[in-house]
Every structure is written in C-alpha cells, then in structure tokens.
Design a protein around this motif. Structure first.
Motif, PDB file in Angstrom:
ATOM      1  N   THR A  44       1.834   4.389 -23.412  1.00  0.00           N
ATOM      2  CA  THR A  44       2.442   4.898 -24.649  1.00  0.00           C
ATOM      3  C   THR A  44       3.960   4.759 -24.589  1.00  0.00           C
ATOM      4  O   THR A  44       4.594   4.243 -25.517  1.00  0.00           O
ATOM      5  CB  THR A  44       2.065   6.382 -24.878  1.00  0.00           C
ATOM      6  OG1 THR A  44       0.653   6.481 -25.089  1.00  0.00           O
ATOM      7  CG2 THR A  44       2.784   6.955 -26.091  1.00  0.00           C
ATOM      8  N   ASN A  45       4.554   5.208 -23.490  1.00  0.00           N
ATOM      9  CA  ASN A  45       6.011   5.126 -23.331  1.00  0.00           C
ATOM     10  C   ASN A  45       6.495   3.679 -23.358  1.00  0.00           C
ATOM     11  O   ASN A  45       7.535   3.372 -23.953  1.00  0.00           O
ATOM     12  CB  ASN A  45       6.433   5.804 -22.026  1.00  0.00           C
ATOM     13  CG  ASN A  45       6.230   7.314 -22.053  1.00  0.00           C
ATOM     14  OD1 ASN A  45       6.194   7.922 -23.111  1.00  0.00           O
ATOM     15  ND2 ASN A  45       6.084   7.916 -20.889  1.00  0.00           N
ATOM     16  N   VAL A  48       6.364   2.260 -26.944  1.00  0.00           N
ATOM     17  CA  VAL A  48       7.409   2.833 -27.797  1.00  0.00           C
ATOM     18  C   VAL A  48       8.794   2.371 -27.338  1.00  0.00           C
ATOM     19  O   VAL A  48       9.719   2.244 -28.136  1.00  0.00           O
ATOM     20  CB  VAL A  48       7.314   4.379 -27.792  1.00  0.00           C
ATOM     21  CG1 VAL A  48       8.475   5.016 -28.532  1.00  0.00           C
ATOM     22  CG2 VAL A  48       5.990   4.817 -28.428  1.00  0.00           C
ATOM     23  N   VAL A  52       8.089   9.318 -24.456  1.00  0.00           N
ATOM     24  CA  VAL A  52       7.645  10.315 -25.437  1.00  0.00           C
ATOM     25  C   VAL A  52       6.454  11.111 -24.901  1.00  0.00           C
ATOM     26  O   VAL A  52       6.037  12.092 -25.493  1.00  0.00           O
ATOM     27  CB  VAL A  52       7.250   9.670 -26.792  1.00  0.00           C
ATOM     28  CG1 VAL A  52       8.475   9.111 -27.493  1.00  0.00           C
ATOM     29  CG2 VAL A  52       6.186   8.592 -26.622  1.00  0.00           C
ATOM     30  N   ILE A  66       0.210  13.448 -28.388  1.00  0.00           N
ATOM     31  CA  ILE A  66       1.601  13.079 -28.655  1.00  0.00           C
ATOM     32  C   ILE A  66       1.645  11.755 -29.409  1.00  0.00           C
ATOM     33  O   ILE A  66       1.027  10.783 -29.016  1.00  0.00           O
ATOM     34  CB  ILE A  66       2.387  12.966 -27.341  1.00  0.00           C
ATOM     35  CG1 ILE A  66       2.518  14.357 -26.711  1.00  0.00           C
ATOM     36  CG2 ILE A  66       3.763  12.344 -27.568  1.00  0.00           C
ATOM     37  CD1 ILE A  66       3.139  14.355 -25.350  1.00  0.00           C
ATOM     38  N   ARG A  67       2.398  11.743 -30.481  1.00  0.00           N
ATOM     39  CA  ARG A  67       2.528  10.514 -31.261  1.00  0.00           C
ATOM     40  C   ARG A  67       3.796   9.774 -30.861  1.00  0.00           C
ATOM     41  O   ARG A  67       4.891  10.284 -30.994  1.00  0.00           O
ATOM     42  CB  ARG A  67       2.597  10.853 -32.747  1.00  0.00           C
ATOM     43  CG  ARG A  67       1.256  11.226 -33.327  1.00  0.00           C
ATOM     44  CD  ARG A  67       1.399  11.417 -34.821  1.00  0.00           C
ATOM     45  NE  ARG A  67       0.207  12.052 -35.352  1.00  0.00           N
ATOM     46  CZ  ARG A  67       0.148  12.603 -36.549  1.00  0.00           C
ATOM     47  NH1 ARG A  67       1.209  12.602 -37.326  1.00  0.00           N
ATOM     48  NH2 ARG A  67      -0.959  13.143 -36.983  1.00  0.00           N
ATOM     49  N   GLY A  68       3.602   8.559 -30.378  1.00  0.00           N
ATOM     50  CA  GLY A  68       4.724   7.662 -30.160  1.00  0.00           C
ATOM     51  C   GLY A  68       4.683   6.611 -31.255  1.00  0.00           C
ATOM     52  O   GLY A  68       3.600   6.191 -31.677  1.00  0.00           O
ATOM     53  N   THR A 208       8.934   9.547 -32.300  1.00  0.00           N
ATOM     54  CA  THR A 208       7.849  10.518 -32.168  1.00  0.00           C
ATOM     55  C   THR A 208       8.002  11.575 -33.254  1.00  0.00           C
ATOM     56  O   THR A 208       9.105  11.786 -33.762  1.00  0.00           O
ATOM     57  CB  THR A 208       7.844  11.198 -30.787  1.00  0.00           C
ATOM     58  OG1 THR A 208       6.749  12.127 -30.710  1.00  0.00           O
ATOM     59  CG2 THR A 208       9.148  11.933 -30.508  1.00  0.00           C
ATOM     60  N   ASP A 209       6.882  12.243 -33.611  1.00  0.00           N
ATOM     61  CA  ASP A 209       6.989  13.355 -34.558  1.00  0.00           C
ATOM     62  C   ASP A 209       6.653  14.678 -33.878  1.00  0.00           C
ATOM     63  O   ASP A 209       6.416  15.678 -34.524  1.00  0.00           O
ATOM     64  CB  ASP A 209       6.116  13.129 -35.804  1.00  0.00           C
ATOM     65  CG  ASP A 209       4.625  13.189 -35.496  1.00  0.00           C
ATOM     66  OD1 ASP A 209       4.274  13.267 -34.297  1.00  0.00           O
ATOM     67  OD2 ASP A 209       3.821  13.161 -36.430  1.00  0.00           O
ATOM     68  N   GLU A 210       6.672  14.658 -32.534  1.00  0.00           N
ATOM     69  CA  GLU A 210       6.444  15.904 -31.800  1.00  0.00           C
ATOM     70  C   GLU A 210       7.630  16.847 -31.978  1.00  0.00           C
ATOM     71  O   GLU A 210       8.784  16.416 -31.886  1.00  0.00           O
ATOM     72  CB  GLU A 210       6.268  15.613 -30.305  1.00  0.00           C
ATOM     73  CG  GLU A 210       4.856  15.256 -29.915  1.00  0.00           C
ATOM     74  CD  GLU A 210       3.883  16.411 -30.102  1.00  0.00           C
ATOM     75  OE1 GLU A 210       4.233  17.563 -29.825  1.00  0.00           O
ATOM     76  OE2 GLU A 210       2.760  16.129 -30.546  1.00  0.00           O
TER      77      GLU A 210
END
Length: 324
Positions: A44-45, A48, A52, A66-68, A208-210
């Motif tokens: 994921t990281n 992106v 994140v 978690i959204r990336g 991200t939107d976290e």
C-alpha cells in the motif's frame, strides 16, 4: 464505497474531464487481502509513494481499513488496506474478519497478496475459498499478487507463480517487490484496469482520507511493536486522548501537545513496553514522535501513558471503548 458517489462534474470539452483527464479515466476502490504479514501494508505504501499504513514484521498489525490514494494521469486507485484474514481466536479476531468481508463486498477489484518467500499454506487456501464464495455472491475481479519477489531467486518465484495459478481462478497474476520497487507501477496499472470509468474521486495530492488522530495512533502502535515478543501485537491498543496547541508559543514555532494512552492486557506486558527504568517507552516515544512530526509538519510534545485493560480483546464493552 461505490464510485457512483462521485460529484458530478462538467466536461471541459469533448472527450475531456476536469484537469485535462480523458473520458477513459478510471477511478475506484481496490482492496488488498492476504494472510497476516503478507506484505499488504508495505505494498500500500509503495503504491501510494508515501507511508499511509503501519508496517511491522509482527503479524496482525493492521486493524483499520486505511485508504491510500494512488493518482496517475489515467487512473485513481483508492487502496483499502485490511487486517489479515485468519481463523479467529478472540472476539477481536472475529470482528476483524467481519470488517474484511464487508470491505470485499464494496470494492471494485481485489488484490490477493501471497508472499513469495513462503509456501502456499492453509491460510492462503482459507482466503482463496473465501474469495471463491464471495465471487459466487457478487462478481469481483481478483488479481493474485506475488509479494516479496525480491526475497527469492527466479526459480523459486516461478514455482510460487505456478502454485498461485493452481490455487484458484484469478483475473491476473503478477509478481512484485514493494521493498525494491520492482513491478509496483505494473501492479497499480493492473488494478486500475479493472476499475470503472469515472472522474477523479479525490483531488491531486491527497494520499489518504484517514483522520490524523487515527494515523497518529497507528504510528505510536508501530513504534511500540518494534522489537517486542510475539504475544504483544494482539494485546496492544492505542488511543489518542487529546491534541492541543501549546499556549504562549511564538507563531513561527508552534508546539502541539499530543496525549496518548497505550493499552495492554496484563501488567507483565506493561513492563515490556516501559522497559528497564522507562528506557523502552522513551525509545517508543522518540520513534513515534518523528513519524508524527513528519505527518503533521510541526513540532510535537508526545505524552505517552501505558495502561492495563484486562483481557480487552474478549470484552465487548472494552472493544467498543477502544474503537473496535
């Protein structure tokens, strides 16, 4: 979580979307699944291009989806990172599995991570069967991703790809290494190819939107997990109690006071986190503060407290209080 919720936008001309995007632009949600420690957060990281999701050599480190957000000129892939699917032993484990299944029903494409440095095992078969059952309910493309490809030689990787092919029916199979960066862009492009045509769902530059408080809690938990014995990851929960600007600071040198509680299940675990004379807790605080300051772009005073919440993983009231 569907793409139909995107704001309607006016076209800037025939075949164009705002920002010069073409009508072929794709945007939507991709979910990475796999057994614990399959490399989902690291991938994921890498996709992106910035951290994140927390990563650790300890299994079961991810507890939030978690959204990336990976944005390119042709697509926007919104990555939903989930906890590892596993046979649950506690109420927390059951809730984490439920969270994964709910997420899988809502995304546009699924990436199934299978680490190349480990043989296909019962955990992978368990997930493959879950995905097969899911596809019978709601058709979703599944891309099998051979993660950690840098950790094995070419012959072993070829064997792993054959084993993945035999494990189930996949819309694509692709090897990659999030650590070396090999084939990461290709993974992103393959996932993007299964997304619906859609305008961008998030502006350029959003990764991200976290909420910040969730990210801060995760950074503290990541620092606390470094170098501890195997039983601790499941027993560790982190709650950010407050974030307040320090009064009386000059405008050009602000300081944020961040108060964080770290919960464990037993006094013996509290002793592990604190360490001899508080040495380990100071190390946790120093490492976490660096990540938090990088995230927020300002100086932080991190006030860490370790507390015992007896058997919280099995207590519905405590689970709710700790955000699960």
């Amino acid at each position: 979580m569907g793409t139909q919720d995107a704001d309607p936008t006016q076209s800037e001309g025939p075949g164009a979307l705002p920002g010069g995007r073409s009508e072929d632009y794709r945007a939507g949600f991709a979910c990475l699944v796999g057994r614990p420690n399959a490399g989902k957060s690291t991938l994921t990281n890498a996709l992106v291009g910035q951290k994140v999701a927390i990563t650790s050599s300890k299994p079961q480190t991810t507890r939030h989806t978690i959204r990336g957000i990976a944005t390119t000129p042709t697509a926007q892939v919104i990555l939903v990172d989930t906890p590892g699917l596993h046979k649950p032993r506690t109420l927390l484990g059951e809730r984490l599995n439920d969270l994964v299944r709910e997420t899988l029903l809502e995304v546009d494409v699924i990436g199934f991570c299978l680490p190349a440095d480990q043989r296909i095992g019962p955990g992978d078969t368990f997930i493959a069967n879950e995905l097969k059952e899911l596809r019978s309910v709601r058709r979703r493309p599944v891309v099998a991703i051979a993660t950690k490809a840098d950790a094995v030689d070419r012959e072993r990787l070829a064997e792993h790809l054959i084993a993945i092919d035999r494990l189930g029916e996949w819309d694509a199979i692709i090897p990659c290494s999030a650590v070396s960066g090999s084939q990461v862009e290709e993974v992103r492009d393959v996932l993007a190819s299964f997304l619906p045509r859609s305008p961008q769902l998030y502006p350029d530059g959003v990764l991200t939107d976290e909420p910040e408080m969730v990210m801060i809690a995760e950074l503290v938990r990541e620092a606390a997990l470094e170098g501890v014995r195997d039983e601790l990851p499941h027993s560790l929960a982190v709650v950010v109690e407050e974030m307040v600007p320090r009064e009386g600071r000059p405008e050009d040198k602000p300081l944020l006071d961040v108060r964080v509680n770290v919960f464990v299940e037993r006094p013996s675990q509290k002793a592990i986190i604190i360490g001899r004379g508080g040495s380990r807790l100071r190390e946790v605080g120093t490492n976490a503060r660096k990540g938090i300051e990088a995230l927020l772009g300002q100086k932080v005073y991190l006030d860490l407290h370790v507390k015992v919440a007896k058997d919280w993983q099995r207590d519905p009231k405590q689970l709710q209080r700790l955000g699960f």
